[in-house]
Design a protein around this motif. Structure first.
Motif, mmCIF file in Angstrom:
data_model
loop_
_atom_site.group_PDB
_atom_site.id
_atom_site.type_symbol
_atom_site.label_atom_id
_atom_site.label_comp_id
_atom_site.label_asym_id
_atom_site.label_seq_id
_atom_site.Cartn_x
_atom_site.Cartn_y
_atom_site.Cartn_z
ATOM 1 N N HIS A 80 12.761 14.360 -8.312
ATOM 2 C CA HIS A 80 12.815 15.816 -8.144
ATOM 3 C C HIS A 80 13.698 16.109 -6.926
ATOM 4 O O HIS A 80 13.302 15.859 -5.788
ATOM 5 C CB HIS A 80 11.405 16.378 -7.947
ATOM 6 C CG HIS A 80 10.513 16.178 -9.144
ATOM 7 N ND1 HIS A 80 9.828 14.987 -9.376
ATOM 8 C CD2 HIS A 80 10.214 16.990 -10.187
ATOM 9 C CE1 HIS A 80 9.144 15.102 -10.495
ATOM 10 N NE2 HIS A 80 9.360 16.301 -11.008
ATOM 11 N N ASP A 81 14.888 16.626 -7.181
ATOM 12 C CA ASP A 81 15.882 16.733 -6.104
ATOM 13 C C ASP A 81 15.519 17.745 -5.034
ATOM 14 O O ASP A 81 16.133 17.774 -3.964
ATOM 15 C CB ASP A 81 17.269 17.034 -6.675
ATOM 16 C CG ASP A 81 17.323 18.341 -7.465
ATOM 17 O OD1 ASP A 81 16.314 19.082 -7.498
ATOM 18 O OD2 ASP A 81 18.382 18.623 -8.064
ATOM 19 N N VAL A 82 14.517 18.573 -5.270
ATOM 20 C CA VAL A 82 14.075 19.520 -4.252
ATOM 21 C C VAL A 82 13.344 18.809 -3.120
ATOM 22 O O VAL A 82 13.227 19.333 -2.014
ATOM 23 C CB VAL A 82 13.171 20.603 -4.884
ATOM 24 C CG1 VAL A 82 11.837 20.015 -5.317
ATOM 25 C CG2 VAL A 82 12.961 21.771 -3.934
ATOM 26 N N VAL A 83 12.858 17.593 -3.381
ATOM 27 C CA VAL A 83 12.137 16.808 -2.370
ATOM 28 C C VAL A 83 13.121 16.268 -1.341
ATOM 29 O O VAL A 83 14.128 15.654 -1.686
ATOM 30 C CB VAL A 83 11.361 15.651 -3.033
ATOM 31 C CG1 VAL A 83 10.775 14.721 -1.976
ATOM 32 C CG2 VAL A 83 10.263 16.195 -3.940
ATOM 33 N N SER A 84 12.826 16.493 -0.063
ATOM 34 C CA SER A 84 13.666 15.971 1.022
ATOM 35 C C SER A 84 13.259 14.562 1.413
ATOM 36 O O SER A 84 14.102 13.697 1.645
ATOM 37 C CB SER A 84 13.572 16.881 2.249
ATOM 38 O OG SER A 84 13.968 18.194 1.939
ATOM 39 N N THR A 85 11.952 14.331 1.516
ATOM 40 C CA THR A 85 11.451 13.002 1.864
ATOM 41 C C THR A 85 10.012 12.872 1.416
ATOM 42 O O THR A 85 9.270 13.853 1.371
ATOM 43 C CB THR A 85 11.578 12.742 3.389
ATOM 44 O OG1 THR A 85 11.236 11.390 3.680
ATOM 45 C CG2 THR A 85 10.684 13.668 4.190
ATOM 46 N N VAL A 86 9.627 11.651 1.080
ATOM 47 C CA VAL A 86 8.256 11.340 0.701
ATOM 48 C C VAL A 86 7.704 10.405 1.766
ATOM 49 O O VAL A 86 8.416 9.518 2.241
ATOM 50 C CB VAL A 86 8.197 10.711 -0.712
ATOM 51 C CG1 VAL A 86 9.062 9.468 -0.808
ATOM 52 C CG2 VAL A 86 6.762 10.399 -1.117
ATOM 53 N N ILE A 87 6.447 10.607 2.171
ATOM 54 C CA ILE A 87 5.935 9.899 3.351
ATOM 55 C C ILE A 87 4.692 9.062 3.037
ATOM 56 O O ILE A 87 3.595 9.356 3.525
ATOM 57 C CB ILE A 87 5.654 10.879 4.506
ATOM 58 C CG1 ILE A 87 4.776 12.067 4.040
ATOM 59 C CG2 ILE A 87 6.966 11.400 5.087
ATOM 60 C CD1 ILE A 87 4.260 12.923 5.194
ATOM 61 N N PRO A 88 4.845 7.985 2.270
ATOM 62 C CA PRO A 88 3.695 7.104 2.074
ATOM 63 C C PRO A 88 3.282 6.481 3.400
ATOM 64 O O PRO A 88 4.132 6.136 4.228
ATOM 65 C CB PRO A 88 4.232 6.042 1.109
ATOM 66 C CG PRO A 88 5.714 6.030 1.343
ATOM 67 C CD PRO A 88 6.067 7.456 1.644
ATOM 68 N N GLY A 89 2.000 6.343 3.599
ATOM 69 C CA GLY A 89 1.513 5.656 4.791
ATOM 70 C C GLY A 89 1.443 4.162 4.525
ATOM 71 O O GLY A 89 1.746 3.689 3.428
ATOM 72 N N ALA A 90 1.049 3.428 5.538
ATOM 73 C CA ALA A 90 0.934 1.981 5.386
ATOM 74 C C ALA A 90 -0.059 1.437 6.397
ATOM 75 O O ALA A 90 -0.084 1.866 7.545
ATOM 76 C CB ALA A 90 2.291 1.311 5.589
ATOM 77 N N SER A 91 -0.865 0.485 5.949
ATOM 78 C CA SER A 91 -1.767 -0.220 6.863
ATOM 79 C C SER A 91 -1.299 -1.647 7.091
ATOM 80 O O SER A 91 -1.885 -2.363 7.899
ATOM 81 C CB SER A 91 -3.197 -0.216 6.309
ATOM 82 O OG SER A 91 -3.239 -0.766 5.005
ATOM 83 N N GLN A 92 -0.232 -2.037 6.378
ATOM 84 C CA GLN A 92 0.380 -3.356 6.548
ATOM 85 C C GLN A 92 1.903 -3.210 6.503
ATOM 86 O O GLN A 92 2.421 -2.398 5.735
ATOM 87 C CB GLN A 92 -0.058 -4.322 5.431
ATOM 88 C CG GLN A 92 -1.533 -4.609 5.369
ATOM 89 C CD GLN A 92 -2.015 -5.451 6.536
ATOM 90 O OE1 GLN A 92 -1.234 -6.105 7.218
ATOM 91 N NE2 GLN A 92 -3.330 -5.446 6.762
ATOM 92 N N PRO A 93 2.654 -3.993 7.286
ATOM 93 C CA PRO A 93 4.118 -3.922 7.248
ATOM 94 C C PRO A 93 4.703 -4.168 5.861
ATOM 95 O O PRO A 93 5.697 -3.544 5.476
ATOM 96 C CB PRO A 93 4.546 -5.015 8.239
ATOM 97 C CG PRO A 93 3.402 -5.139 9.183
ATOM 98 C CD PRO A 93 2.173 -4.912 8.351
ATOM 99 N N SER A 94 4.087 -5.062 5.103
ATOM 100 C CA SER A 94 4.605 -5.371 3.763
ATOM 101 C C SER A 94 4.607 -4.150 2.855
ATOM 102 O O SER A 94 5.483 -4.011 1.988
ATOM 103 C CB SER A 94 3.778 -6.494 3.124
ATOM 104 O OG SER A 94 2.411 -6.123 3.015
#
Length: 326
Positions: free
Chosen positions: A274-288
């Protein structure tokens, strides 16, 4: 890592960013400082230049970690933070408390001006009154913040914010389980050229396809203590779905996953299509997890047939189960 324009700012941000709620260590289980710095380092190594945090994540711990990390970072990083929960909630919103919150975030992050301050899911009545936007415009003119936006719970709240002068961004819950913004919000956002930041892209982990109904979570994980909205909006946990139903729905989606992707990457790619999205911000509890999520940026778009299947799946199987503001 591909980049996209952040609204009308003229700034390019990584289309996969990093959500830093986990770094606070109070709502996703324990994360020590060393692992937090490893997560941040992995993000930068993978081309991520957009970090999203808030003053209440670990009562300032997430901002402090980011501020310390940036002292030794040579890359130019866009840091978005938030205010409006904690001591302000639910009825202590005034120019003084907003100014104090911004000053505290500036100190923790170690900067003289915030890249982006976002209202943090504040009450709808406060948004509609509009005074808070006047205070933010004043602080912007003073050079305390470069731009401001709002993180919201519902499309209705997003539309209220969209009418405000100088609004730079909207942060929303948007994923395969929460598709309402596509038709009700995105066309209006495009006209305004406001940046869209997507949180909860993996529905608190449901859309990894790895969770089981007997999954256990530590007591300081919101997936344990807010499963039914006991502490804040239920939509922030498992995208508002009852956990057991969410697991069943995620398992049904496994058959859609292309061979070259993980389920997480498919879910992120669906959002980025969806090109209206600028960025998506998944979190992480591990570097992998950071590295795996970052790869979604360079994957090919899903087919139109796949998008239609997901739309039908949402309408027929998901929407009736969603709880909370939406």
């Amino acid at each position: 890592m591909k980049k996209r324009l952040f609204g009308d700012s003229g700034i390019n941000v990584s289309d996969v960013g990093l959500g830093c709620w986990q770094l606070g260590g109070d709502c996703w289980g324990n994360i020590d400082d060393q692992r937090a710095y490893e997560i941040l380092s992995t993000a930068i190594d993978n081309g991520i230049n957009f970090l999203d945090t808030a003053d209440v994540y670990g009562n300032g711990q997430s901002e402090l970690l980011i501020g310390n990390f940036l002292k030794g970072c040579s890359e130019e990083i866009f840091v978005a933070t938030k205010l409006g929960r904690g001591e302000m909630w639910p009825d202590n919103y005034n120019e003084t408390t907003v100014r104090m919150a911004i000053e505290a975030s500036l100190k923790r992050l170690g900067v003289e001006c915030l890249d982006l301050i976002q209202l943090h899911c504040i009450p709808g009545k406060v948004l509609r009154q509009g005074d808070v936007f006047d205070w933010l415009n004043k602080l912007r003119n003073e050079g305390k913040i470069k731009r401001f936006g709002a993180s919201v719970e519902s499309v209705e709240e997003a539309l209220v914010c969209l009418e405000q002068e100088n609004l730079s961004s909207l942060q929303i819950i948007f994923n395969i389980f929460r598709q309402k913004p596509i038709n009700e919000l995105f066309p209006k956002v495009k006209k305004k050229n406001v940046a869209i930041i997507v949180r909860l892209p993996l529905a608190s982990g449901l859309l990894t396809g790895k969770m089981r109904k007997n999954q256990s979570f530590p007591p300081n994980d919101h997936r344990y203590f807010n499963r039914d909205g006991q502490y804040f909006n239920v939509g922030e946990t498992f995208a508002g779905l009852p956990f057991e139903i969410g697991v069943e729905l995620a398992d049904e989606l496994l058959e859609y996953v292309p061979k070259e992707m993980t389920m997480s990457q498919m879910a992120l790619r669906w959002i980025l299509d969806h090109d209206v999205v600028s960025t998506v911000i998944p979190g992480a509890s591990q570097p992998s997890q950071v590295s795996t999520n970052a790869l979604a940026s360079d994957l090919s778009n899903l087919s139109s047939d796949m998008h239609q299947k997901f739309s039908t799946f949402y309408q027929q199987r998901v929407v009736k189960h969603i709880r909370g503001s939406y």
